[in-house]
Enzyme design. Structure first.
Site, PDB file in Angstrom:
ATOM      1  N   GLY A   1       0.806  -1.213   0.000  1.00  0.00           N
ATOM      2  CA  GLY A   1       0.000   0.000   0.000  1.00  0.00           C
ATOM      3  C   GLY A   1       0.837   1.260   0.000  1.00  0.00           C
ATOM      4  O   GLY A   1       0.559   2.207  -0.730  1.00  0.00           O
ATOM      5  N   GLU A   2       1.870   1.258   0.831  1.00  0.00           N
ATOM      6  CA  GLU A   2       2.697   2.461   0.966  1.00  0.00           C
ATOM      7  C   GLU A   2       3.784   2.531  -0.098  1.00  0.00           C
ATOM      8  O   GLU A   2       4.266   3.606  -0.440  1.00  0.00           O
ATOM      9  CB  GLU A   2       3.350   2.483   2.349  1.00  0.00           C
ATOM     10  CG  GLU A   2       2.357   2.663   3.480  1.00  0.00           C
ATOM     11  CD  GLU A   2       2.911   2.235   4.825  1.00  0.00           C
ATOM     12  OE1 GLU A   2       2.410   2.734   5.836  1.00  0.00           O
ATOM     13  OE2 GLU A   2       3.837   1.409   4.857  1.00  0.00           O
ATOM     14  N   LEU A   3       4.160   1.374  -0.630  1.00  0.00           N
ATOM     15  CA  LEU A   3       5.311   1.287  -1.535  1.00  0.00           C
ATOM     16  C   LEU A   3       5.273   2.275  -2.693  1.00  0.00           C
ATOM     17  O   LEU A   3       6.244   2.994  -2.934  1.00  0.00           O
ATOM     18  CB  LEU A   3       5.419  -0.165  -2.041  1.00  0.00           C
ATOM     19  CG  LEU A   3       6.458  -0.485  -3.102  1.00  0.00           C
ATOM     20  CD1 LEU A   3       7.856  -0.321  -2.549  1.00  0.00           C
ATOM     21  CD2 LEU A   3       6.249  -1.911  -3.617  1.00  0.00           C
ATOM     22  N   PRO A   4       4.153   2.369  -3.423  1.00  0.00           N
ATOM     23  CA  PRO A   4       4.171   3.262  -4.593  1.00  0.00           C
ATOM     24  C   PRO A   4       4.231   4.746  -4.238  1.00  0.00           C
ATOM     25  O   PRO A   4       4.488   5.572  -5.109  1.00  0.00           O
ATOM     26  CB  PRO A   4       2.854   2.931  -5.310  1.00  0.00           C
ATOM     27  CG  PRO A   4       1.986   2.307  -4.291  1.00  0.00           C
ATOM     28  CD  PRO A   4       2.897   1.609  -3.332  1.00  0.00           C
ATOM     29  N   MET A   5       4.025   5.091  -2.966  1.00  0.00           N
ATOM     30  CA  MET A   5       4.095   6.494  -2.583  1.00  0.00           C
ATOM     31  C   MET A   5       5.525   7.009  -2.547  1.00  0.00           C
ATOM     32  O   MET A   5       5.761   8.203  -2.569  1.00  0.00           O
ATOM     33  CB  MET A   5       3.494   6.676  -1.170  1.00  0.00           C
ATOM     34  CG  MET A   5       2.039   6.330  -1.038  1.00  0.00           C
ATOM     35  SD  MET A   5       0.961   7.379  -2.036  1.00  0.00           S
ATOM     36  CE  MET A   5       1.172   8.943  -1.217  1.00  0.00           C
TER      37      MET A   5
END
Lengths: 165, 132
Positions: B89-93
């Site tokens: 979930g956080e990775l692409p941010m």
């Protein structure tokens, strides 16, 4: 026509059937009439100010934010909500292809996206991806990045044209 | 001076894509959130009050703002996760906003040190003595 002081009776066509709601404050939002009085909770309130498109319904074939429409304005109109997109218990090709493509994650934008896509495809049965983007430009989605929503609508258009293999 | 994104390519190591369609969907969605963070999203405060407090003024990307995205899922299994999976979930941010600012610097020489890279900020920064 009015009954109790300050309320009205509104008659319109909803998903193919004649509907009559009574004791309605004329300025009640159509979104609330649909959700609370008629019991069609498919249309969602994302913002209440006409920005997000989660409340999109079809009125006379056009995509409209139902949070901005006073119910008195739909007297005699032809309304289609997300519940009216399939004619039977199974999903329409548009609905099925959006789901299969992964175009629904949390799902809150999905009803509005489907109605906007239906309006788009009714007007243009072979939209380019750019035209699809424009057709759903009024529907905000925070989950998908729109990529698979567009994939699903594009795929549905192919199927509706009878071109799928 | 307005930035438009004409294309987006990324490779993301997720360890193991347990539900590949949803993994791609999360990577696409998170990437657009980060692109919005880079270009249009701004939380404005005044005297401790949030001014950007409605959809009208807390702007997020629409389908017209989003680029076509080509995202490659890489699976380098992680021992500490179920079936080798890492969080997604956080990775692409993480990478998008720096990538956008790097692209702006590459194109214009302007090296911003704050977000979003709004047209107003770019115009100010491009003027002699302009701040970043």
């Amino acid at each position: 026509m009015r009954n109790e002081a300050g309320t009205a009776v509104i008659r319109f066509r909803l998903n193919g059937e004649e509907v009559r709601v009574e004791g309605v404050p004329p300025m009640e939002r159509l979104l609330d009439t649909l959700r609370e009085r008629v019991g069609l909770t498919g249309s969602k309130e994302g913002c209440g100010e006409g920005e997000c498109g989660a409340c999109t319904v079809m009125i006379a074939g056009r995509a409209v934010n139902s949070c901005l429409v006073p119910v008195c304005q739909v007297e005699g109109e032809d309304i289609v909500t997300v519940e009216g997109l399939a004619s039977s218990e199974s999903l329409s090709p548009l609905q099925a292809e959006l789901v299969a493509a992964g175009g629904a994650q949390c799902g809150i934008c999905t009803p509005g996206v489907l109605v906007a896509a239906r309006v788009l495809l009714d007007r243009n049965n072979s939209p380019s991806r750019a035209e699809i983007r424009e057709g759903i430009a009024g529907n905000l989605c925070r989950c998908t990045g729109y990529q698979k929503i567009i994939d699903g609508i594009e795929r549905a258009a192919v199927i509706e044209r009878g071109e799928s293999g | 001076m307005e930035v438009g994104i004409v294309g987006f390519w990324s490779a993301q190591d997720v360890g193991k894509a347990i539900h590949p369609v949803l993994v791609e969907g999360q990577l696409e969605g998170g990437s657009l959130q980060a692109l919005g963070f880079a270009l249009v999203e701004e939380m404005k405060f005044e005297d401790g009050r949030l001014l950007s407090n409605r959809m009208t003024n807390c702007i997020i990307p629409t389908a017209l703002d989003a680029p076509e995205m080509d995202i490659r899922v890489v699976e380098c299994a992680y021992d500490g996760g179920p079936f080798g999976a890492k969080g997604i979930g956080e990775l692409p941010m993480d990478g998008c906003a720096p990538a956008v600012l790097a692209a702006i610097e590459h194109a214009t020489g302007i090296s911003l040190n704050s977000l979003p890279a709004s047209p107003e900020k770019l115009i100010r920064a491009s003027q002699p003595g302009g701040d970043l």
